[in-house]
Motif scaffolding. Structure first.
Motif, PDB file in Angstrom:
ATOM      1  N   LEU A 153       0.763  -1.161   0.072  1.00  0.00           N
ATOM      2  CA  LEU A 153       0.071   0.154  -0.069  1.00  0.00           C
ATOM      3  C   LEU A 153       0.776   1.337   0.157  1.00  0.00           C
ATOM      4  CD1 LEU A 153      -2.903  -0.995   2.493  1.00  0.00           C
ATOM      5  CD2 LEU A 153      -3.103  -0.401   0.028  1.00  0.00           C
ATOM      6  N   MET A 154       1.815   1.225   0.979  1.00  0.00           N
ATOM      7  CA  MET A 154       2.727   2.336   0.890  1.00  0.00           C
ATOM      8  C   MET A 154       3.486   2.693  -0.311  1.00  0.00           C
ATOM      9  SD  MET A 154       4.742   1.580   4.623  1.00  0.00           S
ATOM     10  CE  MET A 154       6.155   2.507   4.413  1.00  0.00           C
ATOM     11  N   GLN A 155       3.939   1.615  -1.212  1.00  0.00           N
ATOM     12  CA  GLN A 155       4.425   1.937  -2.366  1.00  0.00           C
ATOM     13  C   GLN A 155       3.554   2.139  -3.611  1.00  0.00           C
ATOM     14  OE1 GLN A 155       6.094  -1.890  -3.949  1.00  0.00           O
ATOM     15  NE2 GLN A 155       7.886  -0.748  -4.744  1.00  0.00           N
ATOM     16  N   ARG A 156       2.506   1.371  -3.628  1.00  0.00           N
ATOM     17  CA  ARG A 156       1.439   1.751  -4.873  1.00  0.00           C
ATOM     18  C   ARG A 156       0.697   3.173  -4.511  1.00  0.00           C
ATOM     19  NH1 ARG A 156      -0.813  -4.027  -7.016  1.00  0.00           N
ATOM     20  NH2 ARG A 156       1.150  -4.726  -7.350  1.00  0.00           N
ATOM     21  N   ARG A 157       0.364   3.341  -3.269  1.00  0.00           N
ATOM     22  CA  ARG A 157      -0.304   4.652  -3.224  1.00  0.00           C
ATOM     23  C   ARG A 157       0.249   5.617  -2.715  1.00  0.00           C
ATOM     24  NH1 ARG A 157      -6.506   2.330  -1.647  1.00  0.00           N
ATOM     25  NH2 ARG A 157      -6.617   0.854  -3.227  1.00  0.00           N
ATOM     26  N   ARG A 158       1.388   5.502  -2.437  1.00  0.00           N
ATOM     27  CA  ARG A 158       2.321   6.747  -1.727  1.00  0.00           C
ATOM     28  C   ARG A 158       2.118   7.207  -0.555  1.00  0.00           C
ATOM     29  NH1 ARG A 158       6.135   7.751  -5.573  1.00  0.00           N
ATOM     30  NH2 ARG A 158       5.641   7.413  -7.831  1.00  0.00           N
ATOM     31  N   LEU A 159       1.670   6.088   0.362  1.00  0.00           N
ATOM     32  CA  LEU A 159       1.228   6.454   1.594  1.00  0.00           C
ATOM     33  C   LEU A 159       2.118   6.304   2.605  1.00  0.00           C
ATOM     34  CD1 LEU A 159      -2.176   4.115   1.587  1.00  0.00           C
ATOM     35  CD2 LEU A 159      -2.100   6.573   1.413  1.00  0.00           C
ATOM     36  N   SER A 160       1.971   6.981   3.688  1.00  0.00           N
ATOM     37  CA  SER A 160       3.176   6.739   4.924  1.00  0.00           C
ATOM     38  C   SER A 160       2.919   5.456   5.729  1.00  0.00           C
ATOM     39  CB  SER A 160       2.860   7.670   5.912  1.00  0.00           C
ATOM     40  OG  SER A 160       1.721   7.629   6.640  1.00  0.00           O
ATOM     41  N   GLU A 161       3.547   4.764   6.340  1.00  0.00           N
ATOM     42  CA  GLU A 161       3.232   3.288   6.915  1.00  0.00           C
ATOM     43  C   GLU A 161       1.986   3.655   8.016  1.00  0.00           C
ATOM     44  OE1 GLU A 161       6.572   1.935   9.281  1.00  0.00           O
ATOM     45  OE2 GLU A 161       5.554   0.367   9.938  1.00  0.00           O
ATOM     46  N   GLU A 162       2.037   4.803   8.461  1.00  0.00           N
ATOM     47  CA  GLU A 162       0.787   4.895   9.370  1.00  0.00           C
ATOM     48  C   GLU A 162      -0.355   5.062   8.670  1.00  0.00           C
ATOM     49  OE1 GLU A 162       1.350   7.899  12.523  1.00  0.00           O
ATOM     50  OE2 GLU A 162      -0.540   8.151  12.370  1.00  0.00           O
ATOM     51  N   ASP A 163      -0.466   5.718   7.551  1.00  0.00           N
ATOM     52  CA  ASP A 163      -1.643   5.761   6.685  1.00  0.00           C
ATOM     53  C   ASP A 163      -2.137   4.543   6.101  1.00  0.00           C
ATOM     54  OD1 ASP A 163      -2.008   8.470   7.051  1.00  0.00           O
ATOM     55  OD2 ASP A 163      -0.901   9.206   5.584  1.00  0.00           O
ATOM     56  N   ALA A 164      -0.912   3.758   5.608  1.00  0.00           N
ATOM     57  CA  ALA A 164      -1.398   2.212   5.094  1.00  0.00           C
ATOM     58  C   ALA A 164      -1.930   1.456   6.253  1.00  0.00           C
ATOM     59  CB  ALA A 164      -0.018   1.678   4.693  1.00  0.00           C
ATOM     60  N   TYR A 165      -1.285   1.631   7.388  1.00  0.00           N
ATOM     61  CA  TYR A 165      -1.984   0.785   8.691  1.00  0.00           C
ATOM     62  C   TYR A 165      -3.430   1.098   8.789  1.00  0.00           C
ATOM     63  CZ  TYR A 165      -2.790  -1.290  12.964  1.00  0.00           C
ATOM     64  OH  TYR A 165      -3.108  -2.007  14.194  1.00  0.00           O
ATOM     65  N   ARG A 166      -3.732   2.485   8.758  1.00  0.00           N
ATOM     66  CA  ARG A 166      -5.000   2.954   9.086  1.00  0.00           C
ATOM     67  C   ARG A 166      -6.070   2.473   7.907  1.00  0.00           C
ATOM     68  NH1 ARG A 166      -3.754   9.043  10.002  1.00  0.00           N
ATOM     69  NH2 ARG A 166      -2.624   8.938  12.046  1.00  0.00           N
ATOM     70  N   MET A 167      -5.622   2.603   6.831  1.00  0.00           N
ATOM     71  CA  MET A 167      -6.310   2.165   5.709  1.00  0.00           C
ATOM     72  C   MET A 167      -6.737   0.698   5.727  1.00  0.00           C
ATOM     73  SD  MET A 167      -5.644   1.954   1.434  1.00  0.00           S
ATOM     74  CE  MET A 167      -6.124   3.776   1.336  1.00  0.00           C
ATOM     75  N   LEU A 168      -5.721  -0.450   6.232  1.00  0.00           N
ATOM     76  CA  LEU A 168      -5.995  -1.863   6.406  1.00  0.00           C
ATOM     77  C   LEU A 168      -7.065  -1.910   7.582  1.00  0.00           C
ATOM     78  CD1 LEU A 168      -2.546  -3.369   5.945  1.00  0.00           C
ATOM     79  CD2 LEU A 168      -4.528  -3.947   4.652  1.00  0.00           C
ATOM     80  N   ARG A 169      -6.573  -1.059   8.650  1.00  0.00           N
ATOM     81  CA  ARG A 169      -7.653  -1.286   9.779  1.00  0.00           C
ATOM     82  C   ARG A 169      -8.976  -0.685   9.424  1.00  0.00           C
ATOM     83  NH1 ARG A 169      -5.536   2.105  14.878  1.00  0.00           N
ATOM     84  NH2 ARG A 169      -7.624   3.446  14.316  1.00  0.00           N
ATOM     85  N   ARG A 170      -9.305   0.244   8.711  1.00  0.00           N
ATOM     86  CA  ARG A 170     -10.302   0.832   8.385  1.00  0.00           C
ATOM     87  C   ARG A 170     -11.318  -0.133   7.500  1.00  0.00           C
ATOM     88  NH1 ARG A 170     -10.278   4.583   4.107  1.00  0.00           N
ATOM     89  NH2 ARG A 170      -8.640   5.691   5.296  1.00  0.00           N
ATOM     90  N   TRP A 171     -10.612  -0.973   6.535  1.00  0.00           N
ATOM     91  CA  TRP A 171     -11.092  -1.977   5.907  1.00  0.00           C
ATOM     92  C   TRP A 171     -11.674  -3.112   6.668  1.00  0.00           C
ATOM     93  CZ3 TRP A 171      -6.700  -2.642   1.406  1.00  0.00           C
ATOM     94  CH2 TRP A 171      -6.911  -1.384   0.551  1.00  0.00           C
ATOM     95  N   ALA A 172     -10.727  -3.592   7.684  1.00  0.00           N
ATOM     96  CA  ALA A 172     -11.210  -4.502   8.727  1.00  0.00           C
ATOM     97  C   ALA A 172     -12.397  -4.411   9.447  1.00  0.00           C
ATOM     98  CB  ALA A 172     -10.107  -4.872   9.339  1.00  0.00           C
ATOM     99  N   MET A 173     -12.213  -2.982   9.746  1.00  0.00           N
ATOM    100  CA  MET A 173     -13.477  -2.604  10.761  1.00  0.00           C
ATOM    101  C   MET A 173     -14.830  -2.509   9.718  1.00  0.00           C
ATOM    102  SD  MET A 173     -11.794   0.241  13.054  1.00  0.00           S
ATOM    103  CE  MET A 173     -13.166   1.127  13.702  1.00  0.00           C
ATOM    104  N   ASP A 174     -14.635  -1.998   8.737  1.00  0.00           N
ATOM    105  CA  ASP A 174     -15.996  -1.906   7.680  1.00  0.00           C
ATOM    106  C   ASP A 174     -16.558  -3.312   7.327  1.00  0.00           C
ATOM    107  OD1 ASP A 174     -15.700   0.673   7.513  1.00  0.00           O
ATOM    108  OD2 ASP A 174     -14.735   0.974   5.775  1.00  0.00           O
ATOM    109  N   ARG A 175     -15.548  -4.300   7.399  1.00  0.00           N
ATOM    110  CA  ARG A 175     -16.114  -5.689   7.007  1.00  0.00           C
ATOM    111  C   ARG A 175     -16.317  -6.550   8.462  1.00  0.00           C
ATOM    112  NH1 ARG A 175     -11.518  -6.749   2.277  1.00  0.00           N
ATOM    113  NH2 ARG A 175     -11.914  -4.973   0.818  1.00  0.00           N
TER     114      ARG A 175
END
Length: 187
Positions: free
Chosen positions: A150-172
Protein backbone atom coordinates in the motif's frame (compact mmCIF):
# COMPACT_ATOMS: atom_id res chain seq x y z
CA UNK A 1 -10.12 -41.95 38.51
CA UNK A 2 -7.04 -42.19 36.38
CA UNK A 3 -7.48 -44.64 33.48
CA UNK A 4 -4.22 -46.48 32.78
CA UNK A 5 -3.15 -48.58 29.81
CA UNK A 6 -0.43 -50.92 31.05
CA UNK A 7 2.16 -52.25 28.61
CA UNK A 8 4.09 -55.18 30.01
CA UNK A 9 5.20 -58.39 28.34
CA UNK A 10 5.69 -60.32 31.57
CA UNK A 11 2.42 -61.62 32.99
CA UNK A 12 3.44 -61.89 36.66
CA UNK A 13 5.06 -58.46 36.71
CA UNK A 14 2.06 -56.93 34.92
CA UNK A 15 -0.28 -58.44 37.52
CA UNK A 16 1.82 -56.97 40.37
CA UNK A 17 1.94 -53.54 38.74
CA UNK A 18 -1.77 -53.67 38.01
CA UNK A 19 -2.46 -54.47 41.66
CA UNK A 20 -0.22 -51.57 42.71
CA UNK A 21 -1.97 -49.17 40.36
CA UNK A 22 -5.41 -50.26 41.50
CA UNK A 23 -4.35 -49.99 45.16
CA UNK A 24 -3.25 -46.42 44.39
CA UNK A 25 -6.70 -45.57 43.01
CA UNK A 26 -6.07 -46.06 39.29
CA UNK A 27 -8.23 -48.04 36.92
CA UNK A 28 -6.24 -50.30 34.61
CA UNK A 29 -8.41 -50.24 31.49
CA UNK A 30 -6.23 -52.60 29.45
CA UNK A 31 -3.01 -54.58 29.60
CA UNK A 32 -1.03 -55.16 26.41
CA UNK A 33 2.11 -57.26 25.93
CA UNK A 34 3.87 -54.64 23.76
CA UNK A 35 3.58 -51.09 22.43
CA UNK A 36 2.50 -52.12 18.93
CA UNK A 37 -0.35 -50.03 17.52
CA UNK A 38 -0.38 -47.94 20.66
CA UNK A 39 -2.62 -45.19 19.25
CA UNK A 40 -5.44 -47.64 18.48
CA UNK A 41 -5.08 -49.28 21.87
CA UNK A 42 -5.27 -45.93 23.65
CA UNK A 43 -8.33 -44.91 21.64
CA UNK A 44 -10.05 -48.25 22.24
CA UNK A 45 -9.32 -48.19 25.98
CA UNK A 46 -9.81 -44.41 26.35
CA UNK A 47 -6.75 -44.37 28.60
CA UNK A 48 -5.61 -41.18 30.32
CA UNK A 49 -2.03 -42.33 30.76
CA UNK A 50 0.19 -45.14 29.47
CA UNK A 51 2.57 -47.04 31.73
CA UNK A 52 5.15 -49.12 29.85
CA UNK A 53 7.31 -51.61 31.65
CA UNK A 54 9.74 -52.51 28.91
CA UNK A 55 13.15 -54.05 29.41
CA UNK A 56 14.57 -52.32 26.37
CA UNK A 57 12.33 -49.94 24.39
CA UNK A 58 13.25 -50.68 20.79
CA UNK A 59 12.78 -48.67 17.65
CA UNK A 60 9.31 -50.08 16.96
CA UNK A 61 8.07 -49.26 20.46
CA UNK A 62 9.47 -45.73 20.25
CA UNK A 63 7.94 -45.23 16.80
CA UNK A 64 4.58 -46.34 18.17
CA UNK A 65 4.97 -43.83 21.04
CA UNK A 66 5.90 -41.11 18.55
CA UNK A 67 2.72 -41.84 16.55
CA UNK A 68 0.68 -41.71 19.75
CA UNK A 69 2.24 -38.37 20.71
CA UNK A 70 1.40 -36.98 17.26
CA UNK A 71 -2.12 -38.41 16.85
CA UNK A 72 -3.51 -38.88 20.36
CA UNK A 73 -1.25 -37.12 22.85
CA UNK A 74 -1.19 -38.73 26.28
CA UNK A 75 1.39 -38.91 29.06
CA UNK A 76 3.58 -41.98 28.62
CA UNK A 77 5.71 -43.29 31.47
CA UNK A 78 8.43 -45.79 30.60
CA UNK A 79 10.00 -48.03 33.21
CA UNK A 80 13.04 -49.62 31.57
CA UNK A 81 15.79 -51.96 32.66
CA UNK A 82 18.40 -49.99 30.71
CA UNK A 83 19.01 -46.30 30.52
CA UNK A 84 21.63 -45.45 27.96
CA UNK A 85 21.68 -41.69 27.26
CA UNK A 86 20.84 -42.22 23.57
CA UNK A 87 17.92 -44.42 24.53
CA UNK A 88 16.54 -41.87 26.99
CA UNK A 89 16.95 -39.09 24.42
CA UNK A 90 15.10 -41.13 21.79
CA UNK A 91 12.28 -41.84 24.24
CA UNK A 92 11.89 -38.18 25.16
CA UNK A 93 11.88 -37.24 21.46
CA UNK A 94 9.12 -39.82 20.97
CA UNK A 95 6.99 -37.92 23.49
CA UNK A 96 7.67 -39.95 26.63
CA UNK A 97 6.90 -37.82 29.69
CA UNK A 98 8.95 -39.84 32.18
CA UNK A 99 11.68 -42.44 31.75
CA UNK A 100 12.51 -44.37 34.92
CA UNK A 101 15.47 -46.75 34.93
CA UNK A 102 15.75 -49.95 36.91
CA UNK A 103 12.59 -51.17 38.16
CA UNK A 104 8.97 -50.53 38.48
CA UNK A 105 7.81 -50.88 42.01
CA UNK A 106 4.04 -50.99 42.37
CA UNK A 107 4.26 -48.60 45.32
CA UNK A 108 6.28 -46.02 43.31
CA UNK A 109 4.14 -46.03 40.21
CA UNK A 110 1.47 -43.53 41.26
CA UNK A 111 3.83 -40.66 42.24
CA UNK A 112 5.82 -41.15 39.04
CA UNK A 113 2.61 -41.04 37.01
CA UNK A 114 1.47 -37.86 38.76
CA UNK A 115 4.77 -36.12 37.95
CA UNK A 116 4.60 -37.34 34.36
CA UNK A 117 1.05 -36.03 33.96
CA UNK A 118 2.04 -32.59 35.24
CA UNK A 119 5.09 -32.48 32.97
CA UNK A 120 2.93 -33.59 30.04
CA UNK A 121 0.36 -30.85 30.71
CA UNK A 122 3.07 -28.21 31.06
CA UNK A 123 4.60 -29.36 27.77
CA UNK A 124 1.20 -29.29 26.02
CA UNK A 125 0.53 -25.76 27.33
CA UNK A 126 3.93 -24.64 26.11
CA UNK A 127 3.27 -26.14 22.67
CA UNK A 128 -0.09 -24.32 22.50
CA UNK A 129 1.56 -21.01 23.38
CA UNK A 130 4.24 -21.62 20.77
CA UNK A 131 1.60 -22.32 18.13
CA UNK A 132 -0.26 -19.15 19.11
CA UNK A 133 2.95 -17.12 18.85
CA UNK A 134 3.64 -18.59 15.40
CA UNK A 135 0.14 -17.66 14.23
CA UNK A 136 0.54 -14.13 15.58
CA UNK A 137 3.88 -13.78 13.84
CA UNK A 138 2.45 -15.09 10.56
CA UNK A 139 -0.40 -12.56 10.83
CA UNK A 140 2.11 -9.82 11.49
CA UNK A 141 4.14 -10.76 8.40
CA UNK A 142 1.02 -10.61 6.20
CA UNK A 143 0.00 -7.24 7.61
CA UNK A 144 3.49 -5.80 7.14
CA UNK A 145 3.62 -7.04 3.57
CA UNK A 146 0.21 -5.55 2.76
CA UNK A 147 1.24 -2.26 4.39
CA UNK A 148 4.42 -2.17 2.33
CA UNK A 149 2.56 -2.66 -0.92
CA UNK A 150 0.00 0.00 0.00
CA UNK A 151 2.82 2.41 0.86
CA UNK A 152 4.50 1.76 -2.45
CA UNK A 153 1.49 1.75 -4.77
CA UNK A 154 -0.52 4.54 -3.17
CA UNK A 155 2.42 6.54 -1.87
CA UNK A 156 1.15 6.36 1.70
CA UNK A 157 3.06 6.68 4.91
CA UNK A 158 3.34 3.55 7.04
CA UNK A 159 0.80 4.93 9.47
CA UNK A 160 -1.69 5.79 6.71
CA UNK A 161 -1.30 2.34 5.14
CA UNK A 162 -2.01 0.77 8.52
CA UNK A 163 -5.05 2.99 9.05
CA UNK A 164 -6.38 2.01 5.61
CA UNK A 165 -6.05 -1.69 6.40
CA UNK A 166 -7.65 -1.19 9.79
CA UNK A 167 -10.56 0.76 8.27
CA UNK A 168 -11.15 -2.02 5.73
CA UNK A 169 -11.13 -4.56 8.54
CA UNK A 170 -13.58 -2.54 10.65
CA UNK A 171 -15.93 -1.92 7.70
CA UNK A 172 -16.02 -5.66 6.94
CA UNK A 173 -16.04 -6.80 10.54
CA UNK A 174 -13.04 -9.01 9.89
CA UNK A 175 -9.62 -9.43 11.44
CA UNK A 176 -6.88 -7.18 10.17
CA UNK A 177 -4.73 -10.14 9.11
CA UNK A 178 -7.60 -11.62 7.10
CA UNK A 179 -8.20 -8.34 5.27
CA UNK A 180 -4.48 -8.01 4.59
CA UNK A 181 -4.41 -11.57 3.22
CA UNK A 182 -7.36 -10.82 0.92
CA UNK A 183 -5.68 -7.63 -0.28
CA UNK A 184 -2.51 -9.57 -1.16
CA UNK A 185 -4.50 -12.27 -2.96
CA UNK A 186 -6.24 -9.69 -5.13
CA UNK A 187 -3.04 -8.12 -6.40
Amino acid sequence: MLRVLLIDGEGERAAAVRAGLEAAGCVVVAVAPDADDLTRRVRDAQADVIVCDIDDPGRDALESMRALHRDEPRPVVVFAARGEPDQIEAALEAGVAAYVVEGLSPTRVRPVIEVAIRRFRAHQALCARLEEARATLADRVVIERAKGILMQRRRLSEEDAYRMLRRWAMDRGEKLAHVAQQFLRNL
